[in-house]
Design an enzyme around this catalytic site. Structure first.
Site, PDB file in Angstrom:
ATOM      1  N   HIS A 193      11.477 -54.305   0.395  1.00 54.36           N
ATOM      2  CA  HIS A 193      12.332 -54.360  -0.872  1.00 54.36           C
ATOM      3  C   HIS A 193      12.578 -52.907  -1.514  1.00 54.36           C
ATOM      4  CE1 HIS A 193      13.003 -54.736  -5.283  1.00 54.36           C
ATOM      5  NE2 HIS A 193      13.921 -55.707  -4.775  1.00 54.36           N
ATOM      6  N   ARG A 335      21.143 -64.323 -29.255  1.00 57.18           N
ATOM      7  CA  ARG A 335      20.275 -65.483 -28.845  1.00 57.18           C
ATOM      8  C   ARG A 335      19.336 -65.773 -30.116  1.00 57.18           C
ATOM      9  NH1 ARG A 335      15.559 -64.451 -24.332  1.00 57.18           N
ATOM     10  NH2 ARG A 335      14.403 -63.498 -26.175  1.00 57.18           N
ATOM     11  N   GLU A 442      16.175 -71.036 -18.337  1.00 54.81           N
ATOM     12  CA  GLU A 442      15.019 -70.341 -17.936  1.00 54.81           C
ATOM     13  C   GLU A 442      13.715 -71.190 -17.680  1.00 54.81           C
ATOM     14  OE1 GLU A 442      14.237 -67.632 -21.121  1.00 54.81           O
ATOM     15  OE2 GLU A 442      14.826 -68.784 -22.622  1.00 54.81           O
ATOM     16  N   ASN A 465      13.297 -64.211 -15.926  1.00 55.28           N
ATOM     17  CA  ASN A 465      11.894 -63.474 -16.177  1.00 55.28           C
ATOM     18  C   ASN A 465      11.414 -64.918 -16.300  1.00 55.28           C
ATOM     19  OD1 ASN A 465      13.244 -61.169 -16.342  1.00 55.28           O
ATOM     20  ND2 ASN A 465      13.206 -60.974 -18.472  1.00 55.28           N
ATOM     21  N   ASP A 466      11.694 -65.827 -17.192  1.00 52.15           N
ATOM     22  CA  ASP A 466      10.868 -66.890 -17.446  1.00 52.15           C
ATOM     23  C   ASP A 466      11.214 -67.951 -16.332  1.00 52.15           C
ATOM     24  OD1 ASP A 466       9.492 -66.610 -19.800  1.00 52.15           O
ATOM     25  OD2 ASP A 466      11.314 -66.732 -20.957  1.00 52.15           O
ATOM     26  N   ARG A 476       2.022 -63.910 -14.841  1.00 50.05           N
ATOM     27  CA  ARG A 476       1.932 -62.276 -14.244  1.00 50.05           C
ATOM     28  C   ARG A 476       0.981 -61.350 -15.035  1.00 50.05           C
ATOM     29  NH1 ARG A 476       7.994 -60.321 -14.764  1.00 50.05           N
ATOM     30  NH2 ARG A 476       7.004 -58.462 -13.856  1.00 50.05           N
ATOM     31  N   CYS A 513      20.726 -62.789 -17.086  1.00 45.36           N
ATOM     32  CA  CYS A 513      20.199 -61.598 -17.979  1.00 45.36           C
ATOM     33  C   CYS A 513      18.631 -61.258 -17.689  1.00 45.36           C
ATOM     34  CB  CYS A 513      20.578 -62.134 -19.491  1.00 45.36           C
ATOM     35  SG  CYS A 513      19.350 -63.373 -20.042  1.00 45.36           S
TER      36      CYS A 513
END
Ligand code: PEP
Ligand code: MG
Length: 591
Positions: A193, A335, A442, A465-466, A476, A513
């Site tokens: 990566h 949001r 998410e 992310n979620d 994490r 996002c």
């Protein structure tokens, strides 16, 4: 002079002063040069003053609304801010250890908390909670200060060689890559990566150096040789001259992206690049980065001054209006508060700490009464926010987005409350324009039912992310498993594909996002999956624009189709490197 041996993953040589970024722990740590110490100390002092002001303000408002007994709980925190134990200790750490203020605050907190932990006393336990809140507030306020981590990464005085423990998307996104000459990392685990990343950015890179980030002091002169895998600290004059001569012969870096105009792939697919913001002041940053709109405004950040029931309709309206007016005619997606019930009980918006640095911090395991669930459980608070949003919508292009959705019922219930909020405004004679309503995807259950949810809303935004965290069941913050947090996991890629298909079938737009969008490698793959709208931290937009302008969506679609047939992350990364990581000459790295 000292020479370390690693794996060269992107050819060429870089010579310059070291910028050291260590983020193994939740708070990022920067060793800083002597010239930065005064700046960090002054940033800490400003953050302390600002925190003091905020706490006084909350105290006053709580006293007015709920009585002085309750307000008194803030006295302890105010005292702690003035007490030498925390802030003075952090100052000493900055000066003695030459580290950034945010890290110093965290270190000072950890030291004091360790003492509290040794004592079995309920009173002290409570004080530890206060101290935690105070340290969190200081760190939050430090982010807005010159000298914060974001500033250190972005506002580089001179071109640098980046030395990092690992390069996660959140660090990648914060950097001004025009000033990064090359990089070297401790980690060797994400070699493929990192190789693709370095090559697409056109910078020399060496990985797998194990402890390079601890061995190189900030500002030290270094040579990173991507051809041989050598990193030289404090090189002899002759070595330095030779390396500098080689840099002159190096192939030019990819051209800077066009700053203006639409972002099209090489085969003419229009890609939209939007900004994620946390504060209304970030609008200037978003505009400067060329964002085509705000794809995610994390409104809960405006609560940093107190619990949600204290953020009044008028106050919220002014904030949203500011964002919408300043971004006009571009669209702003706001949001609704992504907080959980603990924020009602505990006054500090601790969990609102900057997600760019703490994508998981304090969020992991927050699978309780959070996001839309919290809104539905607290309709008065939710409707106050919805009324403020509807009023602000009259000043520009505003879209409302619900976080942490896991079922169709929740969406229907939230829409019903939105209708109530509209009715309440109309009853007051206040105009309440209709607004597009969307949801964050998410939670895995939302992703699996995307085609059903798509019938209920006007747009989707995938919060990777979620989504990654909950799909892979990886906390994490737990070091034993955090390396399994893997955006390229076949399950994650399949879910993203499924969400896009669900949206396309019902004819609604879908954006991404989460942090994934700000990583050049993953961005290309997402384009290959047919996604065309991305929202990211403003600092990442310049690189993203370059990536888009160099990418063929058709070619990426073929690559993505093949990726979907591969069973492991290793296989996927190796294939991606073969497919589009060969900008430079070095061989494929070994793991
Ligand atoms: C996400 O989960 O990807 C997201 C963008 O939301 P947050 O990072 O604020 O949880
Ligand atoms: Mg989220």
């Amino acid at each position: 002079m000292e020479r370390l041996k690693g794996i060269g993953v992107s050819a060429g040589v870089a010579v310059g002063p070291a910028l050291v970024a260590i983020q193994r722990t939740q708070v990022i740590r920067f060793p800083i040069g002597a010239d930065r110490v005064a700046r960090e100390l002054s940033a800490l002092e400003h953050a302390r003053a600002r925190s003091h002001e905020q706490l006084q303000q909350i105290r006053r408002r709580i006293a007015e609304l709920k009585g002085s007994d309750l307000a008194a709980i803030f006295d302890a925190q105010l005292l702690m801010l003035d007490d030498p134990v925390l802030v003075r200790r952090a100052e000493t750490i900055i000066a003695d250890e030459r580290v950034n203020a945010e890290w110093a605050v965290q270190r000072a907190f950890d030291e004091i908390a360790a003492v509290f932990n040794d004592v079995e006393d309920p009173y002290l336990h409570e004080r530890k909670g206060d101290l935690h809140d105070v340290a969190g507030r200081l760190r939050l306020n430090l982010r807005g200060e010159k000298g914060g981590a974001r500033d250190l990464l972005q506002d580089l005085d001179t071109p640098c060689v980046l030395i990092a423990d690992e390069l996660t998307p959140s660090v990648v996104a914060q950097l001004d890559w025009n000033r990064i000459l090359g990089f070297a990392t401790d980690a060797g685990s994400r070699t493929y990566h990192t190789a693709i990343l370095a090559r697409s950015l056109g910078v020399p890179a060496v990985v797998g150096l194990r402890n390079v980030s601890r061995r190189i002091p900030a500002g030290a002169s270094v040579i990173v040789d991507g051809d041989t895998g050598d990193v030289t600290i404090d090189p002899a004059a002759a070595d330095r001259q030779e390396a500098e001569a080689r840099t002159c012969l190096q192939r030019a870096r990819p051209p800077a992206p066009r700053a203006e105009g639409p972002n099209d792939t090489t085969d003419g697919i229009r890609i939209q690049l939007l900004a994620n913001i946390e504060r209304s002041d970030d609008v200037a940053l978003a505009l400067a980065s060329g964002a085509e709109g705000i794809g995610l405004y994390r409104s809960e950040f405006l609560l940093a001054g107190g619990p949600p029931d204290l953020a009044g309709e008028d106050e919220q309206y002014e904030v949203y209006r500011h964002v919408v007016e300043n971004m006009a005619p571009r669209a702003v997606t706001i949001r609704t508060f992504d907080i959980d019930e603990r924020q009602l009980a505990r006054p500090l918006a601790d969990m609102a700490l900057d997600a760019r640095w703490f994508p998981e911090h304090e969020r992991s395991g927050h699978a309780g009464l959070r996001g839309i669930r919290f809104g539905l459980a607290q309709p008065a608070i939710f409707k106050t926010q919805l009324r403020a949003l509807l009023r602000a919508a009259a000043h520009g292009s505003l879209r409302v987005m619900f976080p942490f959705v896991s079922s169709v019922q929740e969406v229907r219930a939230a829409r019903a409350l939105l209708a109530d909020a509209r009715g309440e405004l109309e009853a007051r004679g206040v105009p309440a324009p209709s607004v597009p309503v969307g949801i964050m995807i998410e939670v895995p259950s939302a992703a699996f039912t995307a085609s059903l949810l798509a019938r209920e809303v006007d747009f989707f935004t995938i919060g990777t992310n979620d989504l990654i965290q909950y799909t892979l069941a990886v906390d994490r913050t737990d070091e034993r498993v955090s390396d399994r947090y893997e955006p390229l996991h076949p399950a994650v890629l399949r879910l993203i594909r499924q969400v896009r298909r669900g949206a396309v079938r019902e004819g609604i737009p879908v954006a991404v996002c989460g942090e994934m969008a700000s990583d050049p490698v993953l961005l290309r793959l997402l384009i290959g999956c047919g996604l065309t709208e991305f929202s990211m931290t403003p600092g990442a937009i310049t690189i993203a624009r370059r990536v888009v302008q160099e990418t063929s969506a058709g070619e990426m679609a073929r690559i993505a189709a093949r990726v979907m047939t591969l069973g492991t992350v290793d296989d996927i990364e190796r294939f991606l490197l073969e497919s589009f990581g060969q900008r430079d000459t070095s061989e494929a790295p070994t793991r």
